[in-house]
Scaffold this motif. Structure first.
Motif, PDB file in Angstrom:
ATOM      1  N   ILE A 126       0.409  -1.029  11.243  1.00 48.06           N
ATOM      2  CA  ILE A 126       0.606  -1.803   9.866  1.00 48.06           C
ATOM      3  C   ILE A 126       0.160  -3.234  10.321  1.00 48.06           C
ATOM      4  CG2 ILE A 126       1.498  -1.978   7.680  1.00 48.06           C
ATOM      5  CD1 ILE A 126       0.606   0.805   8.204  1.00 48.06           C
ATOM      6  N   LEU A 157       0.596  -1.219   0.068  1.00 45.93           N
ATOM      7  CA  LEU A 157       0.063   0.145  -0.200  1.00 45.93           C
ATOM      8  C   LEU A 157       0.745   1.704   0.279  1.00 45.93           C
ATOM      9  CD1 LEU A 157      -2.813  -1.202   3.056  1.00 45.93           C
ATOM     10  CD2 LEU A 157      -3.043  -1.349   0.521  1.00 45.93           C
ATOM     11  N   GLN A 158       0.092   1.926  -0.565  1.00 43.61           N
ATOM     12  CA  GLN A 158       0.731   3.785  -0.892  1.00 43.61           C
ATOM     13  C   GLN A 158       0.516   4.757  -0.257  1.00 43.61           C
ATOM     14  OE1 GLN A 158       0.298   3.429  -4.054  1.00 43.61           O
ATOM     15  NE2 GLN A 158       1.249   0.955  -3.574  1.00 43.61           N
ATOM     16  N   GLU A 159       0.354   4.572   1.412  1.00 45.46           N
ATOM     17  CA  GLU A 159      -0.638   5.832   2.244  1.00 45.46           C
ATOM     18  C   GLU A 159      -0.513   6.788   1.375  1.00 45.46           C
ATOM     19  OE1 GLU A 159      -0.566   4.931   7.144  1.00 45.46           O
ATOM     20  OE2 GLU A 159       1.284   3.853   5.906  1.00 45.46           O
ATOM     21  N   SER A 219       3.954  -0.832   3.909  1.00 41.27           N
ATOM     22  CA  SER A 219       3.242   0.889   3.191  1.00 41.27           C
ATOM     23  C   SER A 219       4.334   1.440   3.477  1.00 41.27           C
ATOM     24  CB  SER A 219       2.257   1.161   4.111  1.00 41.27           C
ATOM     25  OG  SER A 219       1.887   3.217   3.292  1.00 41.27           O
ATOM     26  N   TYR A 254      -2.501   0.096  -5.340  1.00 44.19           N
ATOM     27  CA  TYR A 254      -2.554  -1.550  -4.006  1.00 44.19           C
ATOM     28  C   TYR A 254      -2.640  -2.404  -4.853  1.00 44.19           C
ATOM     29  CZ  TYR A 254      -3.610   2.950  -1.054  1.00 44.19           C
ATOM     30  OH  TYR A 254      -3.433   4.060  -1.143  1.00 44.19           O
TER      31      TYR A 254
END
Length: 854
Positions: free
Chosen positions: A803, A739-741, A809, A842
């Protein structure tokens, strides 16, 4: 790569990072010779601003940020002038400021009021924009590449040289390969109709007949909801203030505390009045911590959860029958033979005018229980919601019958297994949702970023429909409210007699395959040049190495407009410096408030920068389109075109009015929240909520073959994530969902190099749970390599228990040169569903290990 090669690469990146921070000017990298600007605010001072801003977010009030070099303190004289300023970032909020100018220098931004005080706010990014205006690394002059792409070797040239070169090269490419070989790449880097993403470069694309690709960021969510509400790609959310009428707010797959603090203020206010706030998210975010309840879910399976809850509520008879009967298409009859609705036109053609257009609306059949036959909806006394029938030899089912039958395959037990939530919790939550007076689902794009993203939001929309949580105060979607007013952008882009075509159905997410093969869907489609503005494609396109491996080797010429040498600028052929938001006039229609706003020009463009519209005019005339870009055509002439449509005229919206009032409410009425389906009917064909999709059209039509998919797209369904699934064999190799917050310190890649914000968030971090770190022998602060088959990123590890195990992430927005090696965007999955045509960042699997030099 050898040990020395890795060390040399690290030294290069360290040098580039120093240049980005302004500490080590380089004539090769920044030939514009930008002078160092003193740091304007100490860390302690900025933390005070942070605390103050937090206070504003919580309680309302006024706050400003003053940025003046210490050497000039007390030396500035002259009269202070003030200007109306707007944040034009794509965070969706359009914060309003008063800009303070003395001696031609914008030295302070102070939060300014909207008519509704609840929309008066700011974040740290907006307040720190002054650092971007006066950045030591800002591009000052046109730059021509003189070395290899990405080598950082440039020469300063004049605007005359730059425009002449660009015009000659682009005309040459158009003559040799056809005008569609030129790509006008625009995204969401600056919202504005004249000097932002909608600027007159769109007209240049149209008069050339070039390719203007459709943006593929964040479009899956709206495509799914459109199947139910008919609201298109964007217009599906209620006004943020509507949550004050909600009894429950479900924050689903997003983190407004960080990314939408203006929306979060409304949710906090509702919470203080007794509204329950529930967050559903794979990550225990700041929003989750501040919610009444947190439900942790595995990534990419939210759609199954919604469908299982819907099936459970139907079985328990906890659905809203009155809403479905009055507001939905549940009673509409569907022909078994072809899946089409039974309409008046099924039996007799509609009357047409001289141009061949219908002069009447088609009407729909339902089964009337009183009369025992199919009748047109308006003639029915008691439409049947459920059943299978035959009328004039045609076998039909009601739409609700088909939906109910479809949902029976989605069980609470399987939802528990897939989603990692107990069966008891799913049942109790479903029942609680069904019992609420009004439920608002707050979403942005966390759910969107999977190949199955549109199916997820489609499922949630169906869940809201079945429980009657649409078209009433406090119910529906919030998070990305778009106003019901849009000015006449067609007059700018397509209003010229020289207009040919925009060719806007090509997805930007397919550019790498088109450049690589020089074809689209098996047909020749040469692509050889790019003009980028309000965009940073190398940083923001999924599967970053596709840009290096497939686009750049086949790219003859790239013109890039920006204020900074971004990842994309570093690989362009010609870089043109654009003015900042506050160095030109513009009009912005807001998101997440009901206003449209006029941006005054606060200061003159610094150095040799120019507004986008002026650049468009220079290039358009140089390419021979004087009629479309008349000499002397300035902001007023372009802006007046926006208000030539009937809607603007009926609302009395003019440029003169904008200049006088600065802020105009262009949607709804003061004090009344705009509700989709209530403030105005749903824009679906019937005006009702659709439980069945008769004609599931793709968001973009670029020649893709959907014949095998079409029969399965009438009714909502679940499909596992494309890559981020435990059932994927690749999971054995790469067992972590990537994921890439979205960070509170950047909007995508904007503010990537702002000193104030980098004091608070100085470097990229790979965030993992301690369980996953321990299994790999990684400690907090270790340098790690995150990797998969597409690429890698080398950066520092942060052990973070928010997390969940099985997730890694890296908050997004960093440039390549800010990593030790690689980049987070190398890891993302470029796969797109051909219906939604949206990036699926994602839907990616990775692993990580302690980094060792080789």
């Amino acid at each position: 790569m050898s040990r020395e090669g890795v060390k040399e690469r690290q030294r290069q990146r360290q040098r580039q990072r120093q240049m980005m921070s302004g500490r080590l000017p380089s004539k090769e990298e920044t030939p514009a010779g930008t002078a160092a600007v003193e740091r304007r605010l100490s860390r302690r001072g900025f933390l005070k601003v942070t605390a103050a801003a937090a206070g504003v977010a919580a309680a309302g009030g006024s706050i400003g940020c003053s940025v003046v070099p210490q050497s000039q303190t007390g030396q500035m004289g002259g009269q202070i002038e003030t200007y109306n300023c707007i944040c034009r970032s794509n965070c969706m909020f359009s914060c309003r400021y008063t800009g303070f100018v003395r001696e031609g220098r914008l030295f302070k931004l102070e939060v300014a009021d909207y008519p509704e005080p609840g929309y008066t706010s700011s974040c740290l990014k907006g307040l720190s924009y002054l650092e971007r205006i006066y950045s030591p690394t800002r591009i000052k002059h046109p730059l021509r590449r003189v070395g290899d792409r990405g080598a950082g070797q440039w020469e300063q040239i004049s605007w005359e040289e730059a425009i002449a070169e660009a015009a000659d090269r682009l005309k040459e490419i158009a003559e040799k390969h056809g005008p569609k070989a030129i790509v006008f790449d625009s995204c969401s880097g600056c919202y504005g109709y004249i000097n932002g993403i909608y600027n007159p470069l769109g007209r240049l694309s149209g008069v050339l007949g070039a390719t203007k690709p459709a943006v593929c960021y964040d479009y899956a969510a709206g495509h799914g909801i459109n199947r139910v509400l008919g609201t298109g790609d964007w217009a599906y959310c209620n006004e943020p203030s509507s949550v004050l009428d909600s009894s429950m707010v479900i924050v689903w797959g997003t983190n407004p505390v960080f990314t939408a603090p203006h929306n979060w203020r409304w949710i906090q206010r509702a919470k203080s009045q007794g509204t329950k706030v529930v967050t559903i998210d794979p990550i225990k975010s700041a929003t989750a911590h501040k919610s009444d309840e947190y439900i942790q879910i595995t990534p990419g399976n939210d759609g199954y959860l919604a469908l299982a809850m819907a099936n459970y509520l139907i079985g328990k008879d906890l659905i809203d029958h009155d809403f479905l009967a009055e507001k939905s298409t549940g009673a509409f009859l569907v022909k078994q033979e072809d899946g089409l609705l039974l309409r008046k036109s099924t039996f007799s053609p509609l009357a047409l005018d001289e141009s061949g257009k219908p002069v009447e609306k088609d009407r729909f059949y339902v089964w009337d229980e009183q009369q025992g036959t199919a009748v047109l909806l308006e003639d029915a006394q008691k439409p049947s919601m459920e059943g299978s029938f035959e009328y004039q030899g045609i076998k039909v089912d009601t739409s609700y019958t088909l939906l109910k039958r479809q949902l029976q395959q989605y069980t609470i037990a399987e939802a528990s297994t897939l989603c990692g939530i107990s069966e008891e919790k799913i049942r109790s939550f479903a029942e609680e949702l069904a019992s609420q007076k009004a439920v608002s689902v707050n979403i942005t794009y966390g759910l969107d970023h999977y190949v199955n993203g549109y199916l997820t939001t489609w499922a949630i929309a169906i869940l809201l429909a079945l429980t009657g949580n649409l078209a009433k105060p406090g119910a529906g979607f919030t998070g990305v409210f778009t106003t019901a007013y849009s000015p006449n952008i067609t007059a700018i882009w397509a209003g010229s007699p020289e207009f040919k075509a925009l060719n806007s159905q090509v997805p930007s997410g397919l550019l790498h395959t088109i450049f690589d093969k020089q074809e689209l869907e098996g047909k020749p489609y040469p692509m050889k040049a790019i003009i980028s503005y309000s965009s940073n494609p190398i940083s923001n396109y999924a599967g970053q190495n596709n840009f290096f491996d497939k686009i750049l080797p086949n790219l003859d010429y790239w013109v890039y407009l920006d204020m900074e040498l971004t990842d994309s600028a570093r690989y362009a052929d010609l870089v043109l410096p654009v003015s900042s938001w506050y160095e030109s006039e513009d009009i912005r229609v807001s998101y997440n408030n009901p206003y449209s706003i006029y941006q005054e020009k606060a200061i003159e463009p610094l150095y040799e920068s120019k507004p986008d519209s002026e650049i468009a005019g220079l290039l358009g005339r140089a390419m021979g389109f004087q009629e479309s870009f008349p000499e002397g055509f300035g902001f007023d002439e372009w802006a007046n075109l926006l208000f030539t449509d009937a809607v603007s005229k009926s609302k009395g919206i003019t440029l003169e009015r904008f200049k006088s009032e600065k802020v105009i409410q262009t949607t709804g009425e003061p004090g009344v929240s705009w509700i989709r389906g209530l403030s105005a009917p749903f824009p679906s064909e019937s005006g009702k909520v659709q439980l069945y999709t008769e004609n599931p059209t793709p968001r973009l039509n670029y020649g893709q073959d959907l014949s095998a998919r079409f029969p399965h797209e009438h009714l909502v369904y679940y499909r596992a994530p494309h890559e981020a699934s435990k059932d994927n064999p690749l999971y054995q190799k790469y067992p972590l969902v990537f994921l890439q917050e979205h960070s509170r310190f950047r909007v995508h890649t904007q503010w990537f190099n702002t000193p104030m914000l980098k004091e608070l968030d100085p470097e990229p971090l790979a965030k993992v749970n301690s369980i996953d770190a321990k299994a790999r022998g990684v400690a907090d602060g270790d340098i790690v390599e995150v990797f998969n088959d597409r690429g890698h990123a080398v950066l520092k590890c942060l052990i973070d228990e928010s997390i969940a195990p099985g997730i890694l992430s890296i908050p997004k927005g960093w440039q390549r040169e800010q990593f030790i090696d690689g980049c987070f965007q190398e890891l993302t999955n470029p796969e797109m569903d051909p219906y939604a045509s949206a990036f699926s960042y994602y839907d990616s699997l990775v692993d990580f290990r302690k980094y060792k030099e080789v």
